[in-house]
Write a protein that holds these residues in place. Sequence first.
Motif, PDB file in Angstrom:
ATOM      1  N   VAL A  58       0.861  -1.185   0.000  1.00  0.00           N
ATOM      2  CA  VAL A  58       0.000   0.000   0.000  1.00  0.00           C
ATOM      3  C   VAL A  58       0.892   1.227   0.000  1.00  0.00           C
ATOM      4  N   VAL A  59       0.853   1.991  -1.075  1.00  0.00           N
ATOM      5  CA  VAL A  59       1.654   3.199  -1.194  1.00  0.00           C
ATOM      6  C   VAL A  59       0.774   4.389  -0.821  1.00  0.00           C
ATOM      7  N   GLY A  60       1.046   4.977   0.324  1.00  0.00           N
ATOM      8  CA  GLY A  60       0.220   6.078   0.821  1.00  0.00           C
ATOM      9  C   GLY A  60      -0.791   5.561   1.825  1.00  0.00           C
ATOM     10  N   PHE A  61      -0.607   5.937   3.082  1.00  0.00           N
ATOM     11  CA  PHE A  61      -1.481   5.419   4.140  1.00  0.00           C
ATOM     12  C   PHE A  61      -2.358   6.524   4.706  1.00  0.00           C
ATOM     13  N   GLY A  62      -2.957   7.278   3.763  1.00  0.00           N
ATOM     14  CA  GLY A  62      -3.917   8.292   4.169  1.00  0.00           C
ATOM     15  C   GLY A  62      -5.317   7.706   4.218  1.00  0.00           C
ATOM     16  N   THR A  63      -6.306   8.544   3.996  1.00  0.00           N
ATOM     17  CA  THR A  63      -7.698   8.084   4.054  1.00  0.00           C
ATOM     18  C   THR A  63      -7.983   7.012   3.001  1.00  0.00           C
ATOM     19  N   LYS A  64      -7.498   7.236   1.772  1.00  0.00           N
ATOM     20  CA  LYS A  64      -7.752   6.270   0.693  1.00  0.00           C
ATOM     21  C   LYS A  64      -7.034   4.953   0.955  1.00  0.00           C
ATOM     22  N   ALA A 116       5.467  -8.865  -4.796  1.00  0.00           N
ATOM     23  CA  ALA A 116       4.098  -8.566  -4.353  1.00  0.00           C
ATOM     24  C   ALA A 116       3.065  -9.127  -5.322  1.00  0.00           C
ATOM     25  N   ARG A 117       1.890  -9.409  -4.786  1.00  0.00           N
ATOM     26  CA  ARG A 117       0.785  -9.888  -5.609  1.00  0.00           C
ATOM     27  C   ARG A 117      -0.092  -8.743  -6.078  1.00  0.00           C
ATOM     28  N   GLN A 118      -0.252  -7.735  -5.232  1.00  0.00           N
ATOM     29  CA  GLN A 118      -1.085  -6.598  -5.579  1.00  0.00           C
ATOM     30  C   GLN A 118      -0.519  -5.334  -4.953  1.00  0.00           C
ATOM     31  N   ILE A 119      -0.667  -4.221  -5.657  1.00  0.00           N
ATOM     32  CA  ILE A 119      -0.117  -2.940  -5.230  1.00  0.00           C
ATOM     33  C   ILE A 119      -1.225  -1.903  -5.290  1.00  0.00           C
ATOM     34  N   ILE A 120      -1.418  -1.218  -4.189  1.00  0.00           N
ATOM     35  CA  ILE A 120      -2.425  -0.152  -4.107  1.00  0.00           C
ATOM     36  C   ILE A 120      -1.696   1.182  -4.062  1.00  0.00           C
ATOM     37  N   VAL A 121      -1.952   2.040  -5.034  1.00  0.00           N
ATOM     38  CA  VAL A 121      -1.312   3.350  -5.101  1.00  0.00           C
ATOM     39  C   VAL A 121      -2.343   4.394  -4.676  1.00  0.00           C
ATOM     40  N   ALA A 122      -2.163   4.934  -3.479  1.00  0.00           N
ATOM     41  CA  ALA A 122      -3.123   5.903  -2.929  1.00  0.00           C
ATOM     42  C   ALA A 122      -2.378   7.140  -2.440  1.00  0.00           C
ATOM     43  N   THR A 123      -1.611   7.744  -3.335  1.00  0.00           N
ATOM     44  CA  THR A 123      -0.828   8.923  -2.985  1.00  0.00           C
ATOM     45  C   THR A 123      -1.698  10.179  -3.003  1.00  0.00           C
ATOM     46  N   GLN A 124      -1.144  11.270  -2.487  1.00  0.00           N
ATOM     47  CA  GLN A 124      -1.897  12.523  -2.418  1.00  0.00           C
ATOM     48  C   GLN A 124      -1.906  13.274  -3.751  1.00  0.00           C
ATOM     49  N   ARG A 125      -0.874  13.067  -4.572  1.00  0.00           N
ATOM     50  CA  ARG A 125      -0.744  13.794  -5.838  1.00  0.00           C
ATOM     51  C   ARG A 125      -0.837  12.833  -7.017  1.00  0.00           C
ATOM     52  N   ASP A 126      -1.453  13.305  -8.100  1.00  0.00           N
ATOM     53  CA  ASP A 126      -1.620  12.467  -9.286  1.00  0.00           C
ATOM     54  C   ASP A 126      -0.286  12.186  -9.969  1.00  0.00           C
ATOM     55  N   ASP A 127       0.600  13.193 -10.032  1.00  0.00           N
ATOM     56  CA  ASP A 127       1.891  12.960 -10.692  1.00  0.00           C
ATOM     57  C   ASP A 127       2.721  11.941  -9.921  1.00  0.00           C
ATOM     58  N   THR A 128       2.603  11.961  -8.595  1.00  0.00           N
ATOM     59  CA  THR A 128       3.296  10.955  -7.791  1.00  0.00           C
ATOM     60  C   THR A 128       2.738   9.564  -8.063  1.00  0.00           C
ATOM     61  N   ALA A 129       1.418   9.479  -8.204  1.00  0.00           N
ATOM     62  CA  ALA A 129       0.782   8.183  -8.492  1.00  0.00           C
ATOM     63  C   ALA A 129       1.270   7.621  -9.824  1.00  0.00           C
ATOM     64  N   VAL A 130       1.438   8.484 -10.809  1.00  0.00           N
ATOM     65  CA  VAL A 130       1.911   8.034 -12.123  1.00  0.00           C
ATOM     66  C   VAL A 130       3.332   7.488 -12.023  1.00  0.00           C
ATOM     67  N   LEU A 131       4.221   8.205 -11.326  1.00  0.00           N
ATOM     68  CA  LEU A 131       5.604   7.765 -11.193  1.00  0.00           C
ATOM     69  C   LEU A 131       5.704   6.467 -10.399  1.00  0.00           C
ATOM     70  N   VAL A 132       4.914   6.356  -9.325  1.00  0.00           N
ATOM     71  CA  VAL A 132       4.927   5.134  -8.515  1.00  0.00           C
ATOM     72  C   VAL A 132       4.445   3.949  -9.335  1.00  0.00           C
ATOM     73  N   THR A 133       3.361   4.138 -10.074  1.00  0.00           N
ATOM     74  CA  THR A 133       2.804   3.058 -10.896  1.00  0.00           C
ATOM     75  C   THR A 133       3.783   2.619 -11.968  1.00  0.00           C
ATOM     76  N   LEU A 134       4.407   3.581 -12.618  1.00  0.00           N
ATOM     77  CA  LEU A 134       5.369   3.268 -13.677  1.00  0.00           C
ATOM     78  C   LEU A 134       6.563   2.493 -13.118  1.00  0.00           C
ATOM     79  N   THR A 135       7.089   2.942 -11.982  1.00  0.00           N
ATOM     80  CA  THR A 135       8.244   2.269 -11.371  1.00  0.00           C
ATOM     81  C   THR A 135       7.866   0.879 -10.868  1.00  0.00           C
ATOM     82  N   ALA A 136       6.696   0.774 -10.238  1.00  0.00           N
ATOM     83  CA  ALA A 136       6.255  -0.518  -9.710  1.00  0.00           C
ATOM     84  C   ALA A 136       6.030  -1.525 -10.838  1.00  0.00           C
TER      85      ALA A 136
END
Length: 361
Positions: free
Chosen positions: A139-145, A202-222
Amino acid sequence: MARQADEHLTGARVKLPKAIVEHPLRQVAQRLMMALGVLALTVLIVWLDRDGYRDNKDVDVSLLDAVYYATVTLSTTGYGDIVPVTDAARLINVFVVTPLRVVFLIILIGTTLEALAERTREEWRQKRWRSALREHTVVVGFGTKGRSALETLRATGLKQERVVVIDPSDKVIEAANAEGLTGVLGDATRSDVLLRAEVQKARQIIVATQRDDTAVLVTLTARQLNRGAKIVAAVREEENAPLLRQSGADAVITSASAAGRLLGLSVLSPSAGTVLEGLIQQGTGLDLVERPVTKAEVGRSVRETHDLVVSVLRGHRLIGYDDPEASPLQLTDRVITIVRANSTAPSNTGSPGGRSVPRGE
């Protein structure tokens, strides 16, 4: 050694959950007070029995001499300039002062030994954790989402020891540890941070970052590190969803649009909004689950199944329940159904307790 050097340079650290009873500084302060207490007790014993001691310099033993004798005795220095001369003083040294000396040394040396032992134990725990971690959820980002997504997965049986949380905030990682979750402190856009979370396994990755550009970079790298994992990402703006899919996300949820649609539906029909909210809250009311088609359902219509089928997943194609191609059901199909929470699903679904479990669990 190389891993520790990398952690020093990047600031990324793996934090396994543990129960911390007291703050380390408080423990050190308590032990220091205990050592001073032992020293004061020894000074008092020597001072009360000062007539049984002799100072080679001026014979008499003063209060300062008692403090000096207690200090050099407890520290095992023992210069021999002040010595017990009476039988009573020597017995007290044997049966009282010597045990106090041992306690004093245990208190002082024990703090250092405990720190070394704790570090060795933590390194051993991390090695064992890495060797045993497989098919886990990151889980990337442990905020509300991120919390809400994880609560849904845990409601379907996901164990907390199979979850790794990545977040750049130390306080967030501490909160995750308090819930029994392993945390990695660092920037998830960096591949070395993702590797510390063993994202390649990992079997599954949840990207729940605060910024959209960060989510794109995390997803691409993962996706570069793990080609087979299921990646689900959340974005704020709907226009960024296609970019996330191109980056390798299997599913993209637009949080702002989804919340807006739920609000609009609740305005038109509060009851419909309540039902939809219940569907997305796993374990309460009605649940929306995905399960394989059972042998007894093969060849039947979607309306003849045990549960209420809303869609059929055939290969990579999602077919609506009212589409003529959805029936008859095939053995390789998966169906998305609405069931009552904690209800009994078909006995041969293969899930614990006979309950359907969403795909990916």
